[in-house]
Design an enzyme around this catalytic site. Structure first.
Site, PDB file in Angstrom:
ATOM      1  N   ASP A   1     -13.278  39.164 -53.177  1.00 18.70           N
ATOM      2  CA  ASP A   1     -13.912  38.956 -51.705  1.00 18.70           C
ATOM      3  C   ASP A   1     -14.753  39.907 -51.571  1.00 18.70           C
ATOM      4  O   ASP A   1     -14.334  41.202 -51.656  1.00 18.70           O
ATOM      5  CB  ASP A   1     -12.605  38.872 -50.859  1.00 18.70           C
ATOM      6  CG  ASP A   1     -12.970  38.688 -49.371  1.00 18.70           C
ATOM      7  OD1 ASP A   1     -14.242  38.971 -48.968  1.00 18.70           O
ATOM      8  OD2 ASP A   1     -11.982  38.220 -48.776  1.00 18.70           O
TER       9      ASP A   1
ATOM     10  N   ASP B   1     -15.442  41.579 -48.910  1.00 20.47           N
ATOM     11  CA  ASP B   1     -15.354  42.285 -47.982  1.00 20.47           C
ATOM     12  C   ASP B   1     -14.331  43.367 -48.555  1.00 20.47           C
ATOM     13  O   ASP B   1     -13.762  44.514 -47.858  1.00 20.47           O
ATOM     14  CB  ASP B   1     -14.659  41.610 -46.667  1.00 20.47           C
ATOM     15  CG  ASP B   1     -13.273  40.996 -46.910  1.00 20.47           C
ATOM     16  OD1 ASP B   1     -12.573  41.773 -47.911  1.00 20.47           O
ATOM     17  OD2 ASP B   1     -12.932  39.972 -46.107  1.00 20.47           O
TER      18      ASP B   1
ATOM     19  N   GLU C   1     -16.902  34.821 -49.512  1.00 17.92           N
ATOM     20  CA  GLU C   1     -17.198  35.494 -48.410  1.00 17.92           C
ATOM     21  C   GLU C   1     -18.429  35.845 -48.357  1.00 17.92           C
ATOM     22  O   GLU C   1     -18.787  36.653 -47.214  1.00 17.92           O
ATOM     23  CB  GLU C   1     -16.306  36.468 -47.885  1.00 17.92           C
ATOM     24  CG  GLU C   1     -14.617  35.955 -47.929  1.00 17.92           C
ATOM     25  CD  GLU C   1     -14.345  34.961 -46.476  1.00 17.92           C
ATOM     26  OE1 GLU C   1     -15.160  35.120 -45.675  1.00 17.92           O
ATOM     27  OE2 GLU C   1     -13.417  34.447 -46.491  1.00 17.92           O
TER      28      GLU C   1
ATOM     29  N   HIS D   1      -8.193  42.336 -47.392  1.00 16.53           N
ATOM     30  CA  HIS D   1      -6.620  41.675 -47.005  1.00 16.53           C
ATOM     31  C   HIS D   1      -5.965  41.154 -48.044  1.00 16.53           C
ATOM     32  O   HIS D   1      -6.438  41.098 -49.186  1.00 16.53           O
ATOM     33  CB  HIS D   1      -7.561  40.466 -45.938  1.00 16.53           C
ATOM     34  CG  HIS D   1      -8.549  40.775 -45.273  1.00 16.53           C
ATOM     35  ND1 HIS D   1      -9.972  40.606 -45.405  1.00 16.53           N
ATOM     36  CD2 HIS D   1      -8.603  41.364 -43.860  1.00 16.53           C
ATOM     37  CE1 HIS D   1     -10.819  41.002 -44.322  1.00 16.53           C
ATOM     38  NE2 HIS D   1      -9.926  41.430 -43.452  1.00 16.53           N
TER      39      HIS D   1
ATOM     40  N   ASP E   1      -4.502  38.060 -47.567  1.00 18.13           N
ATOM     41  CA  ASP E   1      -4.572  36.671 -47.381  1.00 18.13           C
ATOM     42  C   ASP E   1      -3.201  35.828 -47.880  1.00 18.13           C
ATOM     43  O   ASP E   1      -3.272  34.960 -48.524  1.00 18.13           O
ATOM     44  CB  ASP E   1      -5.680  36.205 -48.417  1.00 18.13           C
ATOM     45  CG  ASP E   1      -7.134  36.705 -48.040  1.00 18.13           C
ATOM     46  OD1 ASP E   1      -7.402  37.047 -46.668  1.00 18.13           O
ATOM     47  OD2 ASP E   1      -8.067  36.521 -48.553  1.00 18.13           O
TER      48      ASP E   1
ATOM     49  N   HIS F   1     -12.734  32.285 -48.465  1.00 20.17           N
ATOM     50  CA  HIS F   1     -11.737  32.733 -49.412  1.00 20.17           C
ATOM     51  C   HIS F   1     -10.776  31.340 -49.496  1.00 20.17           C
ATOM     52  O   HIS F   1      -9.979  31.534 -50.509  1.00 20.17           O
ATOM     53  CB  HIS F   1     -11.134  34.044 -49.065  1.00 20.17           C
ATOM     54  CG  HIS F   1     -10.527  34.801 -50.446  1.00 20.17           C
ATOM     55  ND1 HIS F   1     -10.538  36.202 -50.653  1.00 20.17           N
ATOM     56  CD2 HIS F   1     -10.477  34.295 -51.908  1.00 20.17           C
ATOM     57  CE1 HIS F   1     -10.099  36.437 -51.834  1.00 20.17           C
ATOM     58  NE2 HIS F   1     -10.270  35.423 -52.475  1.00 20.17           N
TER      59      HIS F   1
ATOM     60  N   ASP G   1      -9.715  42.709 -52.351  1.00 20.38           N
ATOM     61  CA  ASP G   1     -10.043  42.164 -51.128  1.00 20.38           C
ATOM     62  C   ASP G   1      -9.669  43.258 -50.015  1.00 20.38           C
ATOM     63  O   ASP G   1      -8.480  44.032 -50.282  1.00 20.38           O
ATOM     64  CB  ASP G   1      -9.225  40.969 -50.762  1.00 20.38           C
ATOM     65  CG  ASP G   1      -9.506  40.034 -49.696  1.00 20.38           C
ATOM     66  OD1 ASP G   1     -10.245  40.733 -48.711  1.00 20.38           O
ATOM     67  OD2 ASP G   1      -9.183  38.827 -49.761  1.00 20.38           O
TER      68      ASP G   1
ATOM     69  N   HIS H   1      -8.805  31.151 -44.446  1.00 19.78           N
ATOM     70  CA  HIS H   1      -9.231  31.876 -45.448  1.00 19.78           C
ATOM     71  C   HIS H   1      -8.371  33.255 -45.475  1.00 19.78           C
ATOM     72  O   HIS H   1      -8.433  33.883 -46.446  1.00 19.78           O
ATOM     73  CB  HIS H   1     -10.627  31.965 -45.227  1.00 19.78           C
ATOM     74  CG  HIS H   1     -11.168  33.354 -44.356  1.00 19.78           C
ATOM     75  ND1 HIS H   1     -11.769  34.295 -44.317  1.00 19.78           N
ATOM     76  CD2 HIS H   1     -10.220  33.357 -43.158  1.00 19.78           C
ATOM     77  CE1 HIS H   1     -11.919  34.977 -43.082  1.00 19.78           C
ATOM     78  NE2 HIS H   1     -10.768  34.623 -42.649  1.00 19.78           N
TER      79      HIS H   1
END
Ligand SMILES: NC(=[NH2+])NCCC[C@H](N)C(=O)O
Ligand SMILES: [Mn+2]
Ligand SMILES: [Mn+2]
Length: 301
Positions: free
Chosen positions: A228, A230, A273, A126, A128, A101, A124, A141
């Site tokens: 992303d 994830d 990712e 996360h 980030d 990412h 995402d 990332h």
């Protein structure tokens, strides 16, 4: 989707984190049939091939504290920013394939040269939103959204010669379930709109997408989707380097993409990712391609 042409840009970047294999993401996504899938929707596809990525730096060579492979990441970001800018100027839709990412730093830099009020949907697990000071890992990332907001080291915020690229009020994060302390503080301080998994459970994806589209519609002159893999549950997308249990489902993700297609507001996208080494028979790359299908208007009937 306004553009009839889609330009695919591969970014085989794995230097924004420490697990090997995510550099093979663009190949895996191509292998899963992205070009055919989008051609079936009557788009003209041009594949620009891959951006050149430098070498992994040895820890001792690293010039700055807690920013792994900083030089190689910032060099690749400059190249990607120029490429994205060039693609937009041809009138095509930039579709960026990651890579980790950290590549969003370059993508957003290239986009921000063309949009004064760029909206960003950050799909995402996360945020980030780390900087070298708040990152638990030193992995870049985990920093691209902060860098694009103008927060962090100048080698990351200053890509393409200007900063910031985006405004906090133009960002919507969807699917968050793993945030570091510094990221939580930044979200509160900047008033960033976040739909965590709590909201996904409570409101449902339909309402979240309705609100997101309504919120971004009038305030932005273009909207970028930074997805992303994830963000999805690891059960549906196992081939990612930083999986977090309890994520967005495959069906919810399709619904989100379908609603974005209907809104006709998305002007660029990146899928990041995908790590084929950690994947199960290219499942995650295939999920990415299926989601691209929905994003670009695929319908069963
Ligand atoms: N794009 C990603 N998968 N980011 C994961 C970041 C994980 C963690 N917050 C970190 O900064 O290291
Ligand atoms: Mn993530
Ligand atoms: Mn991410």
């Amino acid at each position: 989707m306004a553009a009839e042409k889609i330009n695919i840009i591969g970014v085989p970047m794995d230097l924004g984190q420490t697990r090997r294999g995510v550099d093979m993401g663009p190949s895996a996504i191509r292998y899963a049939g992205v070009v055919e899938r989008l051609e079936n929707l009557h788009f003209t596809i041009e594949d620009s091939g891959d951006i050149k990525i430098g070498k992994r730096e040895k820890a001792m060579e690293e010039p700055l504290y807690n920013l792994k492979n900083l030089k190689a990441v910032s060099e690749a970001s400059e190249l990607l920013a120029s490429k994205v800018d060039e693609v937009i100027k041809t009138g095509a839709f930039p579709l960026v394939l990651g890579g980790d990412h950290s590549i969003a730093i370059g993508t957003l830099a290239g986009l921000a040269k063309n949009y004064k009020n760029l909206g960003v949907i950050w799909y995402d697990a996360h945020g980030d939103l780390n900087t070298a000071d708040t990152s638990p890992s030193g992995n870049i990332h985990g920093m691209p959204l902060a860098a694009s907001l103008g927060i962090g080291d100048e080698s990351l915020t200053g890509i393409a010669g200007f900063s910031p690229k985006i405004k906090p009020e133009n960002v919507v994060i969807i699917g968050a379930r793993s945030l570091d302390e510094g990221e939580r503080e930044l979200i509160k301080e900047k008033g960033i709109r976040v739909y965590t998994m709590h909201e996904v459970d409570r409101l449902g994806m339909t309402r979240i997408m309705e609100e997101t589209i309504e919120y971004l519609k009038d305030r932005t002159d273009g909207v970028h989707l930074s997805l992303d893999l994830d963000g999805l549950d690891p059960h549906d997308a196992p081939g990612v380097g930083t999986p977090v249990i309890g994520g967005i489902s495959y069906r919810e993700s399709h619904l989100a993409m379908e609603m974005l297609a209907e809104s006709e507001m998305i002007t660029s996208a990146e899928f990041v990712e995908v790590n084929p080494i950690l994947d199960e028979r290219n499942k995650t790359a295939s999920v990415a391609v299926a989601l691209m299908g929905s994003l670009f208007g695929e319908k069963l009937l």
